[in-house]
Design a protein around this motif. Sequence first.
Motif, PDB file in Angstrom:
ATOM      1  N   ILE A   1       7.622 -16.057   3.324  1.00  0.00           N
ATOM      2  CA  ILE A   1       8.550 -15.805   4.440  1.00  0.00           C
ATOM      3  C   ILE A   1       8.850 -14.306   4.468  1.00  0.00           C
ATOM      4  O   ILE A   1       9.241 -13.725   3.466  1.00  0.00           O
ATOM      5  CB  ILE A   1       9.852 -16.616   4.242  1.00  0.00           C
ATOM      6  N   GLU A   2       8.667 -13.694   5.616  1.00  0.00           N
ATOM      7  CA  GLU A   2       8.772 -12.230   5.711  1.00  0.00           C
ATOM      8  C   GLU A   2      10.214 -11.800   5.957  1.00  0.00           C
ATOM      9  O   GLU A   2      10.540 -11.260   7.007  1.00  0.00           O
ATOM     10  CB  GLU A   2       7.835 -11.711   6.815  1.00  0.00           C
ATOM     11  N   SER A   3      11.054 -11.996   4.971  1.00  0.00           N
ATOM     12  CA  SER A   3      12.499 -11.760   5.163  1.00  0.00           C
ATOM     13  C   SER A   3      12.859 -10.289   4.973  1.00  0.00           C
ATOM     14  O   SER A   3      13.639  -9.937   4.095  1.00  0.00           O
ATOM     15  CB  SER A   3      13.300 -12.642   4.215  1.00  0.00           C
ATOM     16  N   VAL A   4      12.307  -9.454   5.839  1.00  0.00           N
ATOM     17  CA  VAL A   4      12.550  -8.006   5.784  1.00  0.00           C
ATOM     18  C   VAL A   4      13.842  -7.705   6.539  1.00  0.00           C
ATOM     19  O   VAL A   4      13.877  -7.696   7.768  1.00  0.00           O
ATOM     20  CB  VAL A   4      11.368  -7.237   6.410  1.00  0.00           C
ATOM     21  N   SER A   5      14.911  -7.458   5.806  1.00  0.00           N
ATOM     22  CA  SER A   5      16.221  -7.317   6.455  1.00  0.00           C
ATOM     23  C   SER A   5      16.326  -6.052   7.305  1.00  0.00           C
ATOM     24  O   SER A   5      17.147  -5.979   8.210  1.00  0.00           O
ATOM     25  CB  SER A   5      17.342  -7.333   5.404  1.00  0.00           C
ATOM     26  N   ALA A   6      15.485  -5.056   7.029  1.00  0.00           N
ATOM     27  CA  ALA A   6      15.564  -3.808   7.792  1.00  0.00           C
ATOM     28  C   ALA A   6      14.883  -3.919   9.155  1.00  0.00           C
ATOM     29  O   ALA A   6      15.000  -2.998   9.967  1.00  0.00           O
ATOM     30  CB  ALA A   6      14.931  -2.673   6.994  1.00  0.00           C
ATOM     31  N   ASP A   7      14.163  -5.011   9.391  1.00  0.00           N
ATOM     32  CA  ASP A   7      13.375  -5.133  10.617  1.00  0.00           C
ATOM     33  C   ASP A   7      14.026  -6.135  11.565  1.00  0.00           C
ATOM     34  O   ASP A   7      13.952  -7.340  11.355  1.00  0.00           O
ATOM     35  CB  ASP A   7      11.958  -5.601  10.246  1.00  0.00           C
ATOM     36  N   PRO A   8      14.690  -5.635  12.641  1.00  0.00           N
ATOM     37  CA  PRO A   8      15.372  -6.555  13.552  1.00  0.00           C
ATOM     38  C   PRO A   8      14.418  -7.598  14.143  1.00  0.00           C
ATOM     39  O   PRO A   8      14.832  -8.732  14.440  1.00  0.00           O
ATOM     40  CB  PRO A   8      15.911  -5.638  14.657  1.00  0.00           C
ATOM     41  N   GLU A   9      13.148  -7.250  14.259  1.00  0.00           N
ATOM     42  CA  GLU A   9      12.186  -8.215  14.829  1.00  0.00           C
ATOM     43  C   GLU A   9      11.933  -9.396  13.891  1.00  0.00           C
ATOM     44  O   GLU A   9      11.384 -10.404  14.308  1.00  0.00           O
ATOM     45  CB  GLU A   9      10.860  -7.511  15.087  1.00  0.00           C
ATOM     46  N   ARG A  10      12.315  -9.232  12.627  1.00  0.00           N
ATOM     47  CA  ARG A  10      12.081 -10.338  11.693  1.00  0.00           C
ATOM     48  C   ARG A  10      13.391 -11.005  11.253  1.00  0.00           C
ATOM     49  O   ARG A  10      13.436 -11.634  10.205  1.00  0.00           O
ATOM     50  CB  ARG A  10      11.256  -9.858  10.497  1.00  0.00           C
ATOM     51  N   ALA A  11      14.426 -10.880  12.101  1.00  0.00           N
ATOM     52  CA  ALA A  11      15.704 -11.540  11.785  1.00  0.00           C
ATOM     53  C   ALA A  11      15.515 -13.047  11.648  1.00  0.00           C
ATOM     54  O   ALA A  11      16.158 -13.698  10.821  1.00  0.00           O
ATOM     55  CB  ALA A  11      16.733 -11.225  12.864  1.00  0.00           C
ATOM     56  N   SER A  12      14.600 -13.615  12.435  1.00  0.00           N
ATOM     57  CA  SER A  12      14.392 -15.063  12.342  1.00  0.00           C
ATOM     58  C   SER A  12      13.740 -15.426  11.009  1.00  0.00           C
ATOM     59  O   SER A  12      13.931 -16.525  10.484  1.00  0.00           O
ATOM     60  CB  SER A  12      13.536 -15.561  13.511  1.00  0.00           C
ATOM     61  N   GLU A  13      12.990 -14.508  10.437  1.00  0.00           N
ATOM     62  CA  GLU A  13      12.408 -14.746   9.118  1.00  0.00           C
ATOM     63  C   GLU A  13      13.488 -14.720   8.037  1.00  0.00           C
ATOM     64  O   GLU A  13      13.442 -15.494   7.081  1.00  0.00           O
ATOM     65  CB  GLU A  13      11.348 -13.681   8.799  1.00  0.00           C
ATOM     66  N   VAL A  14      14.458 -13.810   8.200  1.00  0.00           N
ATOM     67  CA  VAL A  14      15.565 -13.763   7.233  1.00  0.00           C
ATOM     68  C   VAL A  14      16.342 -15.082   7.307  1.00  0.00           C
ATOM     69  O   VAL A  14      16.734 -15.656   6.276  1.00  0.00           O
ATOM     70  CB  VAL A  14      16.479 -12.544   7.486  1.00  0.00           C
ATOM     71  N   GLN A  15      16.505 -15.571   8.536  1.00  0.00           N
ATOM     72  CA  GLN A  15      17.193 -16.859   8.727  1.00  0.00           C
ATOM     73  C   GLN A  15      16.396 -17.994   8.075  1.00  0.00           C
ATOM     74  O   GLN A  15      16.936 -18.831   7.349  1.00  0.00           O
ATOM     75  CB  GLN A  15      17.366 -17.113  10.239  1.00  0.00           C
ATOM     76  N   ARG A  16      15.082 -17.980   8.310  1.00  0.00           N
ATOM     77  CA  ARG A  16      14.210 -19.019   7.750  1.00  0.00           C
ATOM     78  C   ARG A  16      14.263 -18.975   6.217  1.00  0.00           C
ATOM     79  O   ARG A  16      14.228 -20.008   5.548  1.00  0.00           O
ATOM     80  CB  ARG A  16      12.772 -18.736   8.215  1.00  0.00           C
ATOM     81  N   SER A  17      14.337 -17.767   5.686  1.00  0.00           N
ATOM     82  CA  SER A  17      14.381 -17.632   4.245  1.00  0.00           C
ATOM     83  C   SER A  17      15.700 -18.178   3.687  1.00  0.00           C
ATOM     84  O   SER A  17      15.724 -18.877   2.669  1.00  0.00           O
ATOM     85  CB  SER A  17      14.118 -16.154   3.914  1.00  0.00           C
ATOM     86  N   ALA A  18      16.811 -17.900   4.385  1.00  0.00           N
ATOM     87  CA  ALA A  18      18.097 -18.473   3.957  1.00  0.00           C
ATOM     88  C   ALA A  18      18.025 -19.997   3.984  1.00  0.00           C
ATOM     89  O   ALA A  18      18.519 -20.676   3.068  1.00  0.00           O
ATOM     90  CB  ALA A  18      19.225 -17.978   4.864  1.00  0.00           C
ATOM     91  N   GLU A  19      17.373 -20.536   5.012  1.00  0.00           N
ATOM     92  CA  GLU A  19      17.272 -22.002   5.107  1.00  0.00           C
ATOM     93  C   GLU A  19      16.428 -22.562   3.962  1.00  0.00           C
ATOM     94  O   GLU A  19      16.750 -23.611   3.390  1.00  0.00           O
ATOM     95  CB  GLU A  19      16.683 -22.406   6.472  1.00  0.00           C
ATOM     96  N   ALA A  20      15.348 -21.842   3.623  1.00  0.00           N
ATOM     97  CA  ALA A  20      14.497 -22.302   2.517  1.00  0.00           C
ATOM     98  C   ALA A  20      15.273 -22.277   1.200  1.00  0.00           C
ATOM     99  O   ALA A  20      15.159 -23.189   0.375  1.00  0.00           O
ATOM    100  CB  ALA A  20      13.247 -21.441   2.428  1.00  0.00           C
ATOM    101  N   VAL A  21      16.060 -21.216   1.013  1.00  0.00           N
ATOM    102  CA  VAL A  21      16.857 -21.107  -0.220  1.00  0.00           C
ATOM    103  C   VAL A  21      17.886 -22.244  -0.269  1.00  0.00           C
ATOM    104  O   VAL A  21      18.055 -22.911  -1.299  1.00  0.00           O
ATOM    105  CB  VAL A  21      17.551 -19.734  -0.301  1.00  0.00           C
ATOM    106  N   ALA A  22      18.555 -22.473   0.864  1.00  0.00           N
ATOM    107  CA  ALA A  22      19.567 -23.543   0.910  1.00  0.00           C
ATOM    108  C   ALA A  22      18.928 -24.888   0.574  1.00  0.00           C
ATOM    109  O   ALA A  22      19.493 -25.690  -0.190  1.00  0.00           O
ATOM    110  CB  ALA A  22      20.216 -23.581   2.293  1.00  0.00           C
ATOM    111  N   ARG A  23      17.727 -25.118   1.091  1.00  0.00           N
ATOM    112  CA  ARG A  23      17.029 -26.378   0.827  1.00  0.00           C
ATOM    113  C   ARG A  23      16.761 -26.539  -0.672  1.00  0.00           C
ATOM    114  O   ARG A  23      16.917 -27.618  -1.235  1.00  0.00           O
ATOM    115  CB  ARG A  23      15.714 -26.410   1.620  1.00  0.00           C
ATOM    116  N   LEU A  24      16.375 -25.446  -1.316  1.00  0.00           N
ATOM    117  CA  LEU A  24      16.083 -25.519  -2.754  1.00  0.00           C
ATOM    118  C   LEU A  24      17.316 -25.980  -3.534  1.00  0.00           C
ATOM    119  O   LEU A  24      17.203 -26.775  -4.467  1.00  0.00           O
ATOM    120  CB  LEU A  24      15.632 -24.149  -3.274  1.00  0.00           C
TER     121      LEU A  24
END
Length: 449
Positions: A30-53
Amino acid sequence: MTQLSSDDVRARVQAVLPGVRQDLEDLVRIESVSADPERASEVQRSAEAVARLFRDEAFDEVDIVSTDGGAPAVIAHKAGPLGAPTVLLYAHHDVQPENDHADWDSPPFEPTERDGRLYARGAADDKAGIAAHLGALRVYGADLPVSVTMFIEGEEEVGSETLPSLLKQHQGRLRADVIVIADSGNWDIGVPALTTSLRGLVRVDIEVRTLTHAVHSGMWGGLVPDALMTLARLLATLHDDEGNVAVEGLHAGPAADVEYPEARLRAESGAAPGIEWIGSGSTVERLWTKPALSITGLDAPKVAGASNTLVPAARARISMRTAPGDTTANALACLVRHLEAHVPWGATLTHTVVDTGEATRIDATGPAYDAARAAFTEAWDGTAPVDMGVGGSIPFIAEFLEAFPEASVLVTGVEDPDTRAHGANEGLHLAEFERVVLAEALLLGKLGG
Ligand code: BES
Ligand code: MN
C-alpha cells in the motif's frame, strides 16, 4: 495467566513469524506516502489494513481516527490481567516518498527479498514497527501479560501536525504506564540499542527577492544583485568555516558515551570519497546532540534553458535539527533573527514555517528500562543494548510525554546502519527483525510480571 518461559516465547516467535512477514508484505504494497496528496486514499487504505490486523487479534475498540483534516491514525485496545500495567505500542503506517524508481533495484512497493533483507519503501520505516508489535502480541494471543493500547500514526513523516489535537481528543484512551516507540533502530547487526535522545526539527521555507521582474543580465548585471546569488550568500552565512551551525543562541549538549568507529561512519554515511566531516566536537555529538542545518530544496530556474536574465526571486527550504534540550520556538526565533540580520544588499526576505517537532532526552532508568535491558540482552543472546542517540526526530515522543509525564518511554526499532530509511533500496534485515520481535515479546512478559 500462565507465565511463558523464555523458550516458549522463542518457539512462539518462530511460529508467528511467517504470518507477520506476510502481513508486513501486504502493508508495504500500500503506497501510504503521507507527503503526496494524490495518495491520500492509499494512506486511508493503509489505516484500514492496520485496523483490520488489530481486529483480527481480537482487540476491542479499534478505531480509525483523524482530526483537523489530518491523516488517519489507528487506536486500539486489548485488556490484560486485572491490575497489570498498560503499555502503549507506537509505530507509524505512513512512509516517505519513494522518489525516483530508477534508483531502486526492485520496485519500491513490491516487497523483495535479497540476501537476508526485505526491500521496499516502509519495509523498515515504519511498517516493520507495526509488524514487530503484531508479532509480540501474537506470541501471547488471548493471554496478554499487560493491557495494550495501539497507536499507529499516519502522518509521522510529514511532521505530525494534527498529533497534539489527536492526543487531546483521545487522551483518556491513550493513557499508559509505559510506551514503546518502535521507530528507531539498533546499534549494529547483532548489537541492540535503546534510543535515549532524539533531535527536534524546524523546517522553514525562505524566499529572497531582489527585483520586481526579470531583466536583461547584460544591461543590469553588475548593478542589481540577482536573487540566486543573493540567496547563495545568505545560505553561506548559516555555517562557519569549520561547518558548525553559525546561528547564535542554539543549544548544544553532550552525547551518550558511545564510540562510533570512523570506518563505520565512512561506510554507513554514504559520504562520497574525499568528503570531509563538518563541524567540531565528537562525531556522535555532531550527529545527535548538536544542531545541524541543511538545505533540502531550492526553487530556481533550471540550468537547461537558463536565459541571460537576472533572476528576481529564489526559494530554499531550510531543515534544521535542534539539539535535545533546545526548544523549537527558541531555535526558530534564532534562525529567523540570523536570516534577517544577514540577508545582503537590501533584498526582501520572507519566511514560512513548514513544520516543527520537539527534541527528546529520555531518562533511561527505572523498572521499565531494567526490563527492557534484560529482554534485549536475552534476545541478542547475551549482548546488552547500547544507549544511543539519533539525529532524527519523532515528534510524538515529546507530545506524548507532555500529556503523560509519568509514563516511561522506550524507543526501540527495527533499523540497522544499512536500512536506508527514506532512501532508495530501503530494506529490513530479517534476522535482526526476528530478534526485535523476540525482544518485544520478552519485554511485554517482564512488564506484566
Ligand atoms: N524513523 C524516523 C526517525 C529516526 C530517524 C529514528 C533516524 C532513528 C534514526 C522517523 O520516521 C522520521 O524520519 N521522522 C522525521 C520526522 C519529521 C518529519 C518531523 C525526521 O526525522 O525527518
Ligand atoms: Mn519512522
